[in-house]
Design a protein around this motif. Structure first.
Motif, PDB file in Angstrom:
ATOM      1  N   ALA A  43       0.834  -1.203   0.000  1.00 28.52           N
ATOM      2  CA  ALA A  43       0.000   0.000   0.000  1.00 28.52           C
ATOM      3  C   ALA A  43       0.871   1.256   0.000  1.00 28.52           C
ATOM      4  O   ALA A  43       0.559   2.240  -0.678  1.00 28.52           O
ATOM      5  N   GLN A  44       1.968   1.222   0.732  1.00 27.05           N
ATOM      6  CA  GLN A  44       2.892   2.356   0.729  1.00 27.05           C
ATOM      7  C   GLN A  44       3.434   2.599  -0.675  1.00 27.05           C
ATOM      8  O   GLN A  44       3.531   3.743  -1.126  1.00 27.05           O
ATOM      9  N   GLY A  45       3.742   1.528  -1.386  1.00 31.00           N
ATOM     10  CA  GLY A  45       4.223   1.657  -2.758  1.00 31.00           C
ATOM     11  C   GLY A  45       3.172   2.294  -3.666  1.00 31.00           C
ATOM     12  O   GLY A  45       3.510   3.122  -4.515  1.00 31.00           O
ATOM     13  N   ARG A  46       1.915   1.909  -3.485  1.00 39.30           N
ATOM     14  CA  ARG A  46       0.829   2.508  -4.293  1.00 39.30           C
ATOM     15  C   ARG A  46       0.684   3.990  -3.995  1.00 39.30           C
ATOM     16  O   ARG A  46       0.488   4.803  -4.898  1.00 39.30           O
ATOM     17  N   VAL A  47       0.782   4.362  -2.732  1.00 38.41           N
ATOM     18  CA  VAL A  47       0.678   5.772  -2.358  1.00 38.41           C
ATOM     19  C   VAL A  47       1.851   6.553  -2.934  1.00 38.41           C
ATOM     20  O   VAL A  47       1.676   7.635  -3.497  1.00 38.41           O
ATOM     21  N   VAL A  51       1.744   9.695  -5.523  1.00 37.09           N
ATOM     22  CA  VAL A  51       2.405  10.976  -5.246  1.00 37.09           C
ATOM     23  C   VAL A  51       3.354  11.319  -6.389  1.00 37.09           C
ATOM     24  O   VAL A  51       3.382  12.458  -6.864  1.00 37.09           O
ATOM     25  N   ASP A  52       4.109  10.342  -6.863  1.00 37.63           N
ATOM     26  CA  ASP A  52       5.019  10.578  -7.992  1.00 37.63           C
ATOM     27  C   ASP A  52       4.251  11.029  -9.233  1.00 37.63           C
ATOM     28  O   ASP A  52       4.702  11.918  -9.959  1.00 37.63           O
ATOM     29  N   ASP A  53       3.095  10.425  -9.469  1.00 40.35           N
ATOM     30  CA  ASP A  53       2.271  10.815 -10.616  1.00 40.35           C
ATOM     31  C   ASP A  53       1.792  12.261 -10.467  1.00 40.35           C
ATOM     32  O   ASP A  53       1.804  13.028 -11.432  1.00 40.35           O
ATOM     33  N   ALA A  63       2.505  19.455  -1.097  1.00 33.83           N
ATOM     34  CA  ALA A  63       1.063  19.621  -1.298  1.00 33.83           C
ATOM     35  C   ALA A  63       0.376  18.268  -1.439  1.00 33.83           C
ATOM     36  O   ALA A  63      -0.710  18.045  -0.894  1.00 33.83           O
ATOM     37  N   ALA A  64       0.996  17.345  -2.168  1.00 36.55           N
ATOM     38  CA  ALA A  64       0.419  16.004  -2.333  1.00 36.55           C
ATOM     39  C   ALA A  64       0.346  15.282  -0.995  1.00 36.55           C
ATOM     40  O   ALA A  64      -0.655  14.620  -0.690  1.00 36.55           O
ATOM     41  N   ALA A  65       1.378  15.417  -0.185  1.00 36.06           N
ATOM     42  CA  ALA A  65       1.378  14.783   1.133  1.00 36.06           C
ATOM     43  C   ALA A  65       0.257  15.357   1.995  1.00 36.06           C
ATOM     44  O   ALA A  65      -0.440  14.615   2.698  1.00 36.06           O
ATOM     45  N   GLU A  66       0.061  16.664   1.925  1.00 35.55           N
ATOM     46  CA  GLU A  66      -0.995  17.295   2.714  1.00 35.55           C
ATOM     47  C   GLU A  66      -2.378  16.812   2.302  1.00 35.55           C
ATOM     48  O   GLU A  66      -3.249  16.627   3.148  1.00 35.55           O
TER      49      GLU A  66
END
Length: 82
Positions: A43-47, A51-53, A63-66
């Protein structure tokens, strides 16, 4: 350190569009984020991929992390483990 300087309007608009797409992904993937927080490496890999996308579309990682309710430091730790 603060921001590097003013960002142009086109960059801000591009980031806003990227974050809108990313937020739409996050709404449907809340369970994935929850599993990632619980330590599920897949799941961490999917997240991280999502985020990379978002970053590739013009969003900043912060901003993506937020949007996900995660700290950038959490993403760094997950990347180190991956």
């Amino acid at each position: 350190m603060g921001r590097r300087g003013p960002r142009n309007t086109a960059a801000v608009d591009q980031e806003r569009r990227a974050l809108d797409r990313f937020a739409a992904w996050e709404e449907g993937a809340g369970a994935v984020v929850d599993r990632a927080r619980a330590g599920d490496v897949l799941a961490q890999g999917r997240v991280l991929q999502a985020v990379d996308d978002a970053v590739a579309l013009g969003a900043r990682q912060l901003a993506a992390a937020e949007v996900l309710g995660l700290s950038p430091r959490t993403l760094q730790r997950w990347r180190r483990r991956a």
